[in-house]
Design an enzyme around this catalytic site. Structure first.
Site, mmCIF file in Angstrom:
data_model
loop_
_atom_site.group_PDB
_atom_site.id
_atom_site.type_symbol
_atom_site.label_atom_id
_atom_site.label_comp_id
_atom_site.label_asym_id
_atom_site.label_seq_id
_atom_site.Cartn_x
_atom_site.Cartn_y
_atom_site.Cartn_z
ATOM 1 N N GLY A 29 0.728 -1.207 -0.147
ATOM 2 C CA GLY A 29 0.053 -0.038 0.063
ATOM 3 C C GLY A 29 0.430 1.152 -0.399
ATOM 4 O O GLY A 29 1.869 1.318 0.026
ATOM 5 N N TYR A 30 0.294 2.308 -0.395
ATOM 6 C CA TYR A 30 0.858 3.530 -0.451
ATOM 7 C C TYR A 30 0.604 4.552 0.672
ATOM 8 O O TYR A 30 -0.755 5.456 0.943
ATOM 9 C CB TYR A 30 0.988 4.174 -1.485
ATOM 10 N N LEU A 31 1.176 4.936 1.549
ATOM 11 C CA LEU A 31 1.371 5.848 2.397
ATOM 12 C C LEU A 31 1.884 7.710 1.187
ATOM 13 O O LEU A 31 0.837 8.850 2.337
ATOM 14 C CB LEU A 31 2.339 6.193 3.221
#
Length: 146
Positions: A29-31
């Site tokens: 996932g991407y912050l």
């Protein structure tokens, strides 16, 4: 400082699976998904990783990756905005280069893409038969956009 030089291609068929020397399941996932930088959390083979990438400059960009505790990675995935990517990565060695082929699941199925990391932007390499269209630099195929 790390610089990543890679080309990305669509995959024509699943013949690469017969050539793969190994595979692993990946969740990520991407912050941060800004065009100038991405910050990714990944869980692979029971290990957690934090990766920071700079803006693409053609086939190259800055990249920094660090192993983090798996418990931290699991918690950080909960902070990620948007979808969590789920894919299987296959490793194929072909004519002196390593190809990473990602077969995506869920909303991104049946997408399959292949990446090859190169020592320089002008490095020559042979393309396996399972490789299709070159999509290097096409944001539609960035993991951060899927």
């Amino acid at each position: 400082m790390g610089v990543e030089i890679e080309k990305k291609f669509l995959v024509r068929d699943d013949s690469f699976k017969l050539m793969a020397e190994c595979s692993c399941r990946i969740r990520q996932g991407y912050l941060c998904r800004e065009p100038e930088r991405t910050v990714r959390i990944r869980i692979r083979d029971g290990k957690g990783f934090l990766t920071v990438k700079g803006k693409n400059q053609g086939a190259s960009r800055l990249e920094f990756e660090y192993e983090i505790p798996i418990a931290d990675a699991e918690e950080m995935l909960k902070l990620c905005a948007g979808k969590i990517l789920d894919k299987t990565r296959y490793i194929v060695n072909y004519k002196g280069y390593t190809w990473e082929i990602d077969e995506f699941y869920n909303l991104n199925k049946p997408l399959t893409v292949a990446e090859i990391e190169l020592p320089s932007v002008d490095a020559e390499f042979e393309i396996p038969l399972f490789i299709g269209e070159d999509v290097t630099g096409d944001p539609r195929y960035y993991n951060s956009m899927l």
